[in-house]
Design an enzyme around this catalytic site. Structure first.
Site, short mmCIF file in Angstrom:
data_model
loop_
_atom_site.label_atom_id
_atom_site.label_comp_id
_atom_site.label_asym_id
_atom_site.label_seq_id
_atom_site.Cartn_x
_atom_site.Cartn_y
_atom_site.Cartn_z
N ARG A 20 0.86 -1.30 -0.04
CA ARG A 20 0.01 -0.13 0.11
C ARG A 20 0.86 1.24 -0.10
NH1 ARG A 20 -3.68 -0.42 4.73
NH2 ARG A 20 -2.01 -1.39 5.51
N ASN A 38 -6.01 -2.51 1.77
CA ASN A 38 -5.96 -4.00 1.85
C ASN A 38 -7.42 -4.42 1.92
OD1 ASN A 38 -3.31 -4.20 2.07
ND2 ASN A 38 -3.19 -4.42 4.32
#
Length: 94
Positions: A20, A38
């Site tokens: 990320r 996520n």
């Protein structure tokens, strides 16, 4: 210049490997808008918006990811109707 919007779902070893954070850095370097998060199933999802060439470049980068990631699949979905934030952010797990 036409704007392109795509939602990607990245599978493989992509959580716990800075995927990320890497996505935020890469997307901002390309001046894209959108978000990354996520997912509960272990994948990572991102909304990418901006000029078509830069969006395509980011999708290609998603296939590799950061050094510790092992990407097995990148799904692309049209996202023409999804709202897009002004910048590029990391969101909570969905």
């Amino acid at each position: 210049m036409a704007e392109s919007r795509v939602r990607v779902v990245v599978r493989g070893r992509v959580q716990g490997v800075w995927y990320r954070g890497w996505t935020v850095d890469q997307a901002r370097s390309l001046r894209l808008r959108g978000w990354v998060r996520n997912r509960a199933d272990g994948s990572v999802e991102a909304l990418l918006a901006g000029p078509e060439a830069e969006v395509r470049e980011m999708v290609q980068r998603c296939h590799a990811g950061p050094p510790a990631a092992r990407v097995s699949e990148v799904e692309e979905h049209p996202a023409d109707r999804e709202p897009v934030p002004a910048g590029f952010d990391q969101r909570s797990t969905a």
